[in-house]
Write a protein that holds these residues in place. Structure first.
Motif, PDB file in Angstrom:
ATOM      1  N   GLN A 332       0.838  -1.198   0.000  1.00 25.73           N
ATOM      2  CA  GLN A 332       0.000   0.000   0.000  1.00 25.73           C
ATOM      3  C   GLN A 332       0.877   1.253   0.000  1.00 25.73           C
ATOM      4  O   GLN A 332       1.731   1.430   0.858  1.00 25.73           O
ATOM      5  CB  GLN A 332      -0.893   0.016   1.236  1.00 25.73           C
ATOM      6  CG  GLN A 332      -1.819  -1.180   1.356  1.00 25.73           C
ATOM      7  CD  GLN A 332      -2.856  -1.216   0.248  1.00 25.73           C
ATOM      8  OE1 GLN A 332      -3.564  -0.218   0.040  1.00 25.73           O
ATOM      9  NE2 GLN A 332      -2.966  -2.343  -0.427  1.00 25.73           N
ATOM     10  N   LYS A 333       0.656   2.093  -1.002  1.00 24.60           N
ATOM     11  CA  LYS A 333       1.347   3.372  -1.051  1.00 24.60           C
ATOM     12  C   LYS A 333       0.732   4.310  -0.013  1.00 24.60           C
ATOM     13  O   LYS A 333      -0.475   4.300   0.216  1.00 24.60           O
ATOM     14  CB  LYS A 333       1.241   4.001  -2.433  1.00 24.60           C
ATOM     15  CG  LYS A 333       1.824   3.166  -3.560  1.00 24.60           C
ATOM     16  CD  LYS A 333       3.338   3.172  -3.522  1.00 24.60           C
ATOM     17  CE  LYS A 333       3.909   2.472  -4.769  1.00 24.60           C
ATOM     18  NZ  LYS A 333       5.395   2.447  -4.737  1.00 24.60           N
ATOM     19  N   LEU A 334       1.562   5.124   0.596  1.00 28.64           N
ATOM     20  CA  LEU A 334       1.100   6.106   1.563  1.00 28.64           C
ATOM     21  C   LEU A 334       1.243   7.502   0.975  1.00 28.64           C
ATOM     22  O   LEU A 334       2.262   7.827   0.355  1.00 28.64           O
ATOM     23  CB  LEU A 334       1.915   6.019   2.858  1.00 28.64           C
ATOM     24  CG  LEU A 334       1.647   4.792   3.730  1.00 28.64           C
ATOM     25  CD1 LEU A 334       2.750   4.638   4.768  1.00 28.64           C
ATOM     26  CD2 LEU A 334       0.294   4.905   4.405  1.00 28.64           C
ATOM     27  N   ALA A 335       0.228   8.316   1.168  1.00 33.20           N
ATOM     28  CA  ALA A 335       0.286   9.693   0.695  1.00 33.20           C
ATOM     29  C   ALA A 335       1.379  10.442   1.444  1.00 33.20           C
ATOM     30  O   ALA A 335       1.707  10.117   2.590  1.00 33.20           O
ATOM     31  CB  ALA A 335      -1.068  10.367   0.910  1.00 33.20           C
ATOM     32  N   PRO A 336       1.968  11.447   0.833  1.00 32.75           N
ATOM     33  CA  PRO A 336       3.002  12.236   1.523  1.00 32.75           C
ATOM     34  C   PRO A 336       2.470  12.795   2.841  1.00 32.75           C
ATOM     35  O   PRO A 336       1.320  13.229   2.940  1.00 32.75           O
ATOM     36  CB  PRO A 336       3.308  13.358   0.521  1.00 32.75           C
ATOM     37  CG  PRO A 336       2.935  12.787  -0.814  1.00 32.75           C
ATOM     38  CD  PRO A 336       1.744  11.903  -0.557  1.00 32.75           C
ATOM     39  N   PHE A 337       3.313  12.767   3.847  1.00 35.88           N
ATOM     40  CA  PHE A 337       2.920  13.231   5.178  1.00 35.88           C
ATOM     41  C   PHE A 337       4.129  13.875   5.818  1.00 35.88           C
ATOM     42  O   PHE A 337       5.218  13.289   5.850  1.00 35.88           O
ATOM     43  CB  PHE A 337       2.437  12.051   6.034  1.00 35.88           C
ATOM     44  CG  PHE A 337       1.818  12.445   7.347  1.00 35.88           C
ATOM     45  CD1 PHE A 337       0.452  12.655   7.455  1.00 35.88           C
ATOM     46  CD2 PHE A 337       2.604  12.615   8.481  1.00 35.88           C
ATOM     47  CE1 PHE A 337      -0.124  13.011   8.665  1.00 35.88           C
ATOM     48  CE2 PHE A 337       2.038  12.964   9.693  1.00 35.88           C
ATOM     49  CZ  PHE A 337       0.664  13.165   9.796  1.00 35.88           C
ATOM     50  N   SER A 338       3.965  15.068   6.323  1.00 42.29           N
ATOM     51  CA  SER A 338       5.074  15.798   6.927  1.00 42.29           C
ATOM     52  C   SER A 338       4.776  16.032   8.402  1.00 42.29           C
ATOM     53  O   SER A 338       3.769  16.658   8.739  1.00 42.29           O
ATOM     54  CB  SER A 338       5.300  17.136   6.213  1.00 42.29           C
ATOM     55  OG  SER A 338       6.351  17.852   6.819  1.00 42.29           O
ATOM     56  N   ARG A 339       5.627  15.525   9.264  1.00 45.88           N
ATOM     57  CA  ARG A 339       5.463  15.720  10.708  1.00 45.88           C
ATOM     58  C   ARG A 339       6.181  16.993  11.112  1.00 45.88           C
ATOM     59  O   ARG A 339       7.386  17.131  10.905  1.00 45.88           O
ATOM     60  CB  ARG A 339       6.023  14.509  11.454  1.00 45.88           C
ATOM     61  CG  ARG A 339       5.928  14.617  12.978  1.00 45.88           C
ATOM     62  CD  ARG A 339       4.498  14.462  13.442  1.00 45.88           C
ATOM     63  NE  ARG A 339       4.441  14.433  14.912  1.00 45.88           N
ATOM     64  CZ  ARG A 339       4.010  15.447  15.658  1.00 45.88           C
ATOM     65  NH1 ARG A 339       3.630  16.585  15.081  1.00 45.88           N
ATOM     66  NH2 ARG A 339       3.960  15.334  16.972  1.00 45.88           N
ATOM     67  N   ALA A 340       5.457  17.910  11.731  1.00 45.31           N
ATOM     68  CA  ALA A 340       6.021  19.212  12.080  1.00 45.31           C
ATOM     69  C   ALA A 340       6.997  19.133  13.242  1.00 45.31           C
ATOM     70  O   ALA A 340       7.939  19.918  13.333  1.00 45.31           O
ATOM     71  CB  ALA A 340       4.895  20.202  12.401  1.00 45.31           C
ATOM     72  N   ARG A 341       6.790  18.163  14.171  1.00 49.49           N
ATOM     73  CA  ARG A 341       7.614  18.083  15.371  1.00 49.49           C
ATOM     74  C   ARG A 341       8.075  16.657  15.610  1.00 49.49           C
ATOM     75  O   ARG A 341       7.415  15.705  15.185  1.00 49.49           O
ATOM     76  CB  ARG A 341       6.827  18.578  16.596  1.00 49.49           C
ATOM     77  CG  ARG A 341       6.338  20.001  16.488  1.00 49.49           C
ATOM     78  CD  ARG A 341       5.441  20.369  17.648  1.00 49.49           C
ATOM     79  NE  ARG A 341       6.159  20.394  18.919  1.00 49.49           N
ATOM     80  CZ  ARG A 341       5.559  20.567  20.100  1.00 49.49           C
ATOM     81  NH1 ARG A 341       4.242  20.704  20.168  1.00 49.49           N
ATOM     82  NH2 ARG A 341       6.267  20.591  21.212  1.00 49.49           N
ATOM     83  N   ARG A 342       9.211  16.542  16.278  1.00 46.76           N
ATOM     84  CA  ARG A 342       9.742  15.242  16.708  1.00 46.76           C
ATOM     85  C   ARG A 342      10.104  15.332  18.189  1.00 46.76           C
ATOM     86  O   ARG A 342      10.267  16.437  18.727  1.00 46.76           O
ATOM     87  CB  ARG A 342      11.001  14.886  15.898  1.00 46.76           C
ATOM     88  CG  ARG A 342      10.796  14.832  14.380  1.00 46.76           C
ATOM     89  CD  ARG A 342      10.103  13.578  13.928  1.00 46.76           C
ATOM     90  NE  ARG A 342       9.901  13.590  12.465  1.00 46.76           N
ATOM     91  CZ  ARG A 342       9.204  12.692  11.810  1.00 46.76           C
ATOM     92  NH1 ARG A 342       8.642  11.687  12.473  1.00 46.76           N
ATOM     93  NH2 ARG A 342       9.063  12.769  10.504  1.00 46.76           N
ATOM     94  N   PRO A 343      10.246  14.213  18.874  1.00 49.71           N
ATOM     95  CA  PRO A 343      10.616  14.254  20.292  1.00 49.71           C
ATOM     96  C   PRO A 343      11.947  14.978  20.509  1.00 49.71           C
ATOM     97  O   PRO A 343      12.867  14.863  19.701  1.00 49.71           O
ATOM     98  CB  PRO A 343      10.724  12.782  20.668  1.00 49.71           C
ATOM     99  CG  PRO A 343       9.879  12.070  19.666  1.00 49.71           C
ATOM    100  CD  PRO A 343      10.016  12.848  18.394  1.00 49.71           C
TER     101      PRO A 343
END
Length: 367
Positions: A332-343
């Protein structure tokens, strides 16, 4: 909602199953900025014993709306079955309360978005209960990857298993009560943290032992493909010996973390770089008290927590893709996703371990 200096955030615990009783409720004592103020349960024995144990009032599920409007709590901790998360979280946010929500955030991307949007609309803090985002050993592993301790990261692998008896209520509620939804968030979240990236494709294979009565695959292996041709693989199982570990492979070495996901034990690192191996053991810490202390700080300071609704959504969309991969047999392909923050390292909180009290058994939906 403003707080005077020295105020403790008052929590209502929604669902008094094993995780609430054994980990969350006793952990509140270590925080210094939080207090138990209410309990919602459908079990009369638990209501009686736990309300006496903690000196709080117990409410029934039919009284949830009354509790939200009572003025007796500032926030809720929701530890209910996954399919109940959206309703109970949105109602609390709409009532002007902050929400600490157990993972996975919900059972559909649309539900995650509805919860996240409710928090934004009502200007309330929403945190998904990723306790390892406050655990020192986990954040130390993230920091090692950020500074390139093992070179360029190429792969991640993990085994996470436990024995779940067929009589357990989790055996009867399909995929979203099985090992992928229950245990999968740990290796999924770890890989995303360590790679500091989001996967672009997932594939999965599931099997069922012929002697089990589960209505889902009891053992599932997943491969996630990340940008720059990196791979993350993990296997979760309800029918294996207890195993809890992950390993990250780089161009100059590797990091093995075992145990890596459970609470009540100390995280251990085994780092090998250019053939030289070192080991580090982190102390046992109260992970639930730590995450609660961090969340209450965010509430009191008026800032958004890092593992927010976007973080919960990031994992649920992957879990949904795994479900489809199992159903179709196709990647399954996943749509682009950008996480604004990381731990961040400053999220680490080290608190003394708690002594788990006697468990008051009960039936779903509390467990």
């Amino acid at each position: 909602m403003s707080f005077a200096p020295g105020t403790r955030v008052r929590y209502g615990v929604i669902g008094a199953g094993w995780i609430s009783q054994q980990a969350f409720m006793p952990g509140v004592q270590h925080t210094g900025n939080s207090q138990l103020a209410a309990l919602v349960t459908g079990d009369e024995d638990k209501a009686r014993v736990l309300s006496a144990r903690y000196g709080i009032r117990a409410w029934g599920y039919a009284q949830y709306g009354e509790l939200l409007a009572s003025g007796e709590i500032d926030a809720v901790y929701i530890a209910l079955p996954n399919f109940m998360h959206r309703d109970y979280a949105v109602r609390a946010l709409e009532a002007g309360l902050h929400v600490l929500l157990e993972k996975p955030m919900a059972i559909r991307e649309a539900d995650c978005i509805a919860i996240r949007d409710a928090a934004v609309r009502h200007n309330r803090r929403l945190m998904i209960a990723y306790r390892l985002h406050s655990e020192p050993g986990t954040l130390a592993a993230v920091e090692l990857m950020r500074r390139g301790a093992i070179g360029e990261i190429r792969a991640f692998s993990s085994l996470f298993s436990q024995q779940v008896t067929p009589s357990n209520h989790r055996a009867e509620h399909g995929f979203w009560s099985g090992p992928v939804a229950d245990m999968g968030p740990y290796p999924i979240n770890a890989a995303r943290m360590l790679f500091a990236a989001e996967p672009v494709e997932v594939s999965a294979v599931g099997v069922r032992h012929p002697h089990t009565t589960f209505d889902f695959d009891d053992t599932v292996s997943v491969t996630m493909r990340f940008p720059d041709e990196r791979l993350a693989q993990f296997t979760v199982s309800y029918f294996g010996a207890p195993v809890d570990q992950y390993r990250v492979l780089g161009t100059h070495g590797d990091l093995e973390v075992s145990p890596g996901f459970m609470f009540g034990v100390g995280v251990r690192h085994r780092l090998t770089v250019e053939g030289n191996t070192s080991e580090r053991e982190f102390p046992v810490t109260d992970q639930f008290g730590a995450e609660l202390q961090y969340f209450s700080e965010c509430i009191l300071d008026g800032r958004d927590p890092e593992p927010d609704g976007e973080e919960g959504l990031a994992d649920v969309r992957i879990i949904e893709a795994i479900r489809l991969a199992l159903e179709t047999g196709e990647a399954q392909k996943l749509a682009p996703f950008s996480r604004a923050r990381r731990p961040e390292p400053e999220q680490a909180v080290e608190l003394p371990p708690v002594q788990a009290p006697e468990l008051i058994h009960a039936a779903p939906p509390d467990s």
